[in-house]
Design a protein around this motif. Structure first.
Motif, PDB file in Angstrom:
ATOM      1  N   LEU A 153      37.669  50.118  38.807  1.00  0.00           N
ATOM      2  CA  LEU A 153      37.231  48.865  39.416  1.00  0.00           C
ATOM      3  C   LEU A 153      36.603  47.947  38.379  1.00  0.00           C
ATOM      4  O   LEU A 153      36.556  46.732  38.551  1.00  0.00           O
ATOM      5  CB  LEU A 153      36.222  49.133  40.543  1.00  0.00           C
ATOM      6  N   ASP A 208      44.363  44.378  45.369  1.00  0.00           N
ATOM      7  CA  ASP A 208      42.970  44.667  45.655  1.00  0.00           C
ATOM      8  C   ASP A 208      42.153  43.381  45.519  1.00  0.00           C
ATOM      9  O   ASP A 208      42.320  42.621  44.556  1.00  0.00           O
ATOM     10  CB  ASP A 208      42.454  45.727  44.682  1.00  0.00           C
ATOM     11  N   HIS A 210      39.124  42.887  44.702  1.00  0.00           N
ATOM     12  CA  HIS A 210      38.180  42.868  43.584  1.00  0.00           C
ATOM     13  C   HIS A 210      38.884  42.701  42.239  1.00  0.00           C
ATOM     14  O   HIS A 210      38.466  41.916  41.396  1.00  0.00           O
ATOM     15  CB  HIS A 210      37.350  44.156  43.577  1.00  0.00           C
ATOM     16  N   THR A 211      39.983  43.441  42.036  1.00  0.00           N
ATOM     17  CA  THR A 211      40.660  43.456  40.730  1.00  0.00           C
ATOM     18  C   THR A 211      41.866  42.521  40.663  1.00  0.00           C
ATOM     19  O   THR A 211      42.301  42.149  39.572  1.00  0.00           O
ATOM     20  CB  THR A 211      41.126  44.874  40.380  1.00  0.00           C
ATOM     21  N   PRO A 214      47.647  45.695  42.270  1.00  0.00           N
ATOM     22  CA  PRO A 214      47.872  46.914  43.054  1.00  0.00           C
ATOM     23  C   PRO A 214      47.147  48.070  42.380  1.00  0.00           C
ATOM     24  O   PRO A 214      47.225  48.236  41.168  1.00  0.00           O
ATOM     25  CB  PRO A 214      49.387  47.096  43.009  1.00  0.00           C
ATOM     26  N   MET A 215      46.471  48.904  43.157  1.00  0.00           N
ATOM     27  CA  MET A 215      45.599  49.941  42.587  1.00  0.00           C
ATOM     28  C   MET A 215      46.141  51.356  42.774  1.00  0.00           C
ATOM     29  O   MET A 215      45.541  52.307  42.287  1.00  0.00           O
ATOM     30  CB  MET A 215      44.216  49.832  43.215  1.00  0.00           C
ATOM     31  N   GLU A 216      47.263  51.497  43.464  1.00  0.00           N
ATOM     32  CA  GLU A 216      47.822  52.836  43.691  1.00  0.00           C
ATOM     33  C   GLU A 216      49.334  52.780  43.623  1.00  0.00           C
ATOM     34  O   GLU A 216      49.940  51.721  43.805  1.00  0.00           O
ATOM     35  CB  GLU A 216      47.374  53.378  45.052  1.00  0.00           C
ATOM     36  N   SER A 234      46.188  56.545  41.173  1.00  0.00           N
ATOM     37  CA  SER A 234      45.256  55.639  41.828  1.00  0.00           C
ATOM     38  C   SER A 234      44.171  55.230  40.853  1.00  0.00           C
ATOM     39  O   SER A 234      43.678  56.053  40.077  1.00  0.00           O
ATOM     40  CB  SER A 234      44.616  56.314  43.045  1.00  0.00           C
ATOM     41  N   TYR A 236      41.436  54.200  42.143  1.00  0.00           N
ATOM     42  CA  TYR A 236      40.252  54.450  42.943  1.00  0.00           C
ATOM     43  C   TYR A 236      39.734  55.877  42.756  1.00  0.00           C
ATOM     44  O   TYR A 236      38.746  56.265  43.375  1.00  0.00           O
ATOM     45  CB  TYR A 236      40.549  54.259  44.433  1.00  0.00           C
TER      46      TYR A 236
END
Length: 331
Positions: A153, A208, A210-211, A214-216, A234, A236
């Protein structure tokens, strides 16, 4: 061989360490800010430092350029280095899309220059006998699963360094794992592995908040021989995981990159660390240029991987709309 290192983050450090006892000269390091670039040059014994990539490329003494800066700059910098007649080693990924990957490979071929890409998973010596058996038809891969879970993050690299750029789950971490899977399935022959692909299916969620990325990811490749390559990851993940599992008709091989272990049916053994293994990449490239041979990972050999990533990206674009993303400003 006079080396120009572009970037002094983790991979700039590792490549410099790997070359310190090699018959070459750490000639120039290129950075963004004068103070840390000068300090890096002093620490690793570079003759020169600069914050101007163009200035470094104009130096006729430079023979080899190693590009270890932010991912989104790799293609542009590689093309500039090749245009100036420099043999070029590019950190993974070679580019952030298929079109630029092909441009870099074509440019090096047209100029007759050596082009390599840092795919360290292909350099692990413990995989060499398995690749040889697969290539000889003595062993057959059934399944490859690569996974990585890190907490991202905040944009801080593995060494704790605050990055000036945003990572990309498909075009960086998945690139390592897709490439390894194809390399294992093909017994070292990337084009043969690509010819066997029956389908590519990928899932990445929406951006996402916040970022902005795509986080995954879940990516599945099936072959006409009923082999499977699965990549899961991921940003996360609170528990940091980074490993690969290859299951064949002879044994299973699980490499834990973080613990530096190899688990097979016979048990668990220690292997070189990720850092020690990375040293082999730059050393091999210098030796390849000197000998006039292909490096262990020539530029053209990564294109099958980039074509798989392109198919995955197209699936996300079709669902969420094609758009510029942080860390991937090229389309």
């Amino acid at each position: 061989m006079n080396i120009c290192m572009v970037g002094h983050g983790m991979m700039g450090v590792w490549h410099s360490e790997g070359l310190k006892d090699v018959d070459c000269c750490l000639h120039t390091v290129v950075g963004r800010r004068p103070e840390p670039t000068a300090e890096f040059a002093r620490t690793y014994g570079y003759r020169k430092w600069t914050v101007s990539f163009e200035e470094a490329l104009r130096d006729p003494e430079v023979d080899i350029v190693i590009i270890a800066g932010p991912s989104e700059t790799h293609a542009e910098m590689a093309l500039a280095a090749i245009e100036h007649g420099k043999h070029t080693l590019v950190e993974i990924p070679i580019a952030m899309n298929l079109e630029q990957s092909e441009r870099v490979v074509a440019a090096a071929k047209a100029r007759g220059l050596t082009l390599g890409v840092v795919h360290p998973m292909r350099f692990r010596p413990e995989r060499a006998p398995v690749i040889a058996r697969i290539h000889a038809g003595e062993e057959r891969v059934r399944h490859v699963h690569g996974r990585f879970f890190i907490y991202r993050l905040q944009n801080i690299g593995a060494t704790g360094y605050q990055r000036s750029w945003t990572d990309n789950i498909l075009w960086h971490h998945s690139t390592h794992l897709v490439d390894l899977g194809l390399w294992m399935i093909g017994g070292g022959d990337m084009l043969a592995a690509e010819a066997k692909i029956r389908s590519v299916n990928a899932f990445m969620p929406a951006l996402d908040a916040h970022t902005g990325i795509p986080m995954e990811i879940v990516l599945v490749v099936e072959t006409h021989d009923d082999q499977s390559l699965v990549v899961t990851g991921s940003y996360y993940g609170r528990e940091r995981l980074y490993d690969t599992l290859v299951v064949s008709d002879r044994d299973s091989y699980r490499v834990d990159e973080l613990k530096a272990t190899l688990a097979t049916g016979a048990g668990v053994q220690d292997i070189p660390t990720e850092r020690e293994n990375a040293w082999r990449c730059a050393r091999d490239f210098v030796e390849a240029v000197r000998a006039g041979r292909d490096p262990q990972v020539p530029g053209w050999s990564v294109l099958p991987t980039m074509r798989v990533l392109h198919r995955a990206q197209e699936q996300w674009d079709a669902k969420h709309g094609r758009q510029l993303l942080p860390g991937r400003p090229v389309m």
